[in-house]
Write a protein that holds these residues in place. Sequence first.
Motif, mmCIF file in Angstrom:
data_model
loop_
_atom_site.group_PDB
_atom_site.id
_atom_site.type_symbol
_atom_site.label_atom_id
_atom_site.label_comp_id
_atom_site.label_asym_id
_atom_site.label_seq_id
_atom_site.Cartn_x
_atom_site.Cartn_y
_atom_site.Cartn_z
ATOM 1 N N THR A 83 -6.925 1.360 2.155
ATOM 2 C CA THR A 83 -6.184 2.266 1.265
ATOM 3 C C THR A 83 -6.992 3.539 1.049
ATOM 4 O O THR A 83 -6.445 4.644 0.970
ATOM 5 N N THR A 84 -8.311 3.377 0.965
ATOM 6 C CA THR A 84 -9.215 4.524 0.809
ATOM 7 C C THR A 84 -9.023 5.517 1.960
ATOM 8 O O THR A 84 -8.993 6.730 1.749
ATOM 9 N N ALA A 85 -8.882 4.986 3.173
ATOM 10 C CA ALA A 85 -8.722 5.858 4.345
ATOM 11 C C ALA A 85 -7.407 6.638 4.261
ATOM 12 O O ALA A 85 -7.351 7.825 4.617
ATOM 13 N N VAL A 94 0.845 -1.200 0.000
ATOM 14 C CA VAL A 94 0.000 0.000 0.000
ATOM 15 C C VAL A 94 0.885 1.257 0.000
ATOM 16 O O VAL A 94 0.659 2.209 -0.767
ATOM 17 N N VAL A 95 1.919 1.216 0.828
ATOM 18 C CA VAL A 95 2.811 2.373 0.912
ATOM 19 C C VAL A 95 3.530 2.592 -0.422
ATOM 20 O O VAL A 95 3.658 3.719 -0.909
ATOM 21 N N GLU A 96 3.960 1.511 -1.037
ATOM 22 C CA GLU A 96 4.660 1.643 -2.326
ATOM 23 C C GLU A 96 3.722 2.237 -3.394
ATOM 24 O O GLU A 96 4.096 3.130 -4.151
ATOM 25 N N LEU A 97 2.502 1.720 -3.441
ATOM 26 C CA LEU A 97 1.515 2.220 -4.400
ATOM 27 C C LEU A 97 1.284 3.727 -4.202
ATOM 28 O O LEU A 97 1.290 4.505 -5.164
ATOM 29 N N LEU A 98 1.084 4.115 -2.957
ATOM 30 C CA LEU A 98 0.730 5.512 -2.687
ATOM 31 C C LEU A 98 1.931 6.444 -2.845
ATOM 32 O O LEU A 98 1.779 7.615 -3.209
#
Length: 296
Positions: free
Chosen positions: A134-136, A109-113
């Motif tokens: 991830t939405t949050a 998630v961190v990599e994506l964002l």
Amino acid sequence: MPVSAAALRGLCADEMARNPRGFGSAAWLHEAYLAVPREHFVPDRVWWPAPGEDGRYNLIDRTVRPRAWLKAVYKPGAPLITQLDDGRVPPAGPATGAFTSSISSSGVVVELLRHLAPRPGDRVLEIGTGTGYTTALLAARVGAENVVTVEIDPTLAARATERLAELGVHPLVITGDGEVGHAEGGPYDRIVATASVRRIPPAWLDQLAAGGVLVVPVDSPFAYDLLARLEGDGAGAAAGSFVAQVTFMRVRGQREPVPHTDLGWPAALDPTAWAELTVVAGPMGQRVHPPTPVVP
Ligand SMILES: C[S@@+](CC[C@H](N)C(=O)[O-])C[C@H]1O[C@@H](n2cnc3c(N)ncnc32)[C@H](O)[C@@H]1O
């Protein structure tokens, strides 16, 4: 002594801060990670993603093993499986089946964002709401009023909406096929998919603003998906490159394998050179290009 969720979240964040694939210079992401209680989004019963010796995925039940459950929630590289076979397998014990929903690992998630790099006030479209976690994080950065998230599974969409609302977070959650995006809410400055595709849906390209960024895991001829980061031209086309090796479940409509040469991939590729590939997608289709040879 019981370990608190906040303490484990802090340790997980420390580990990701040290990892080159972690927060990088995105201080906002580090702050958002510490602020959003990941455990709030994880169902009480989840499957561990690696099979046991009997080939089945073990169930971790919060009500039976609260400490193991919480540690699993905050293991940086571990996704937790929240659905098998589109929900046909009840979370009642060890099981087999295809992974059809999960809470993505903290690291992914961190990599994506980090690659998405949303800015405050950006309009964001997320495909694959899943648990809503991830939405949050997205809402913490751009404001929930700027987030549209699409989940194909009605039960998951309803649960995520509820979990988000319990934290006072109210994005627009659409139940439906994310491959068509959500034109009414666009154009979007950022589009992120948390399920992988073989072909980038044209609707995402149409709904991406000029200079907007699309981050999407794409099926590759290698043993993993590649995370693509593309910039839109505002007229239905986008171009970019691959930024990481990842593994994601496929969007529902693209589960069937397709020969990679039919998907615009060159026939012979050096798997070690994936980072040098470029990708374009638009009205003319999708093409992956190998690096141009350097003429001496
Ligand atoms: C890896 S999970 C999402 C994880 C989520 N980011 C989280 O952290 O909870 C992928 C999700 O994509 C959803 N999905 C699959 N195909 C979809 C589609 N065509 N449109 C919208 N959602 C889809 C699945 O139901 C699943 O919930």
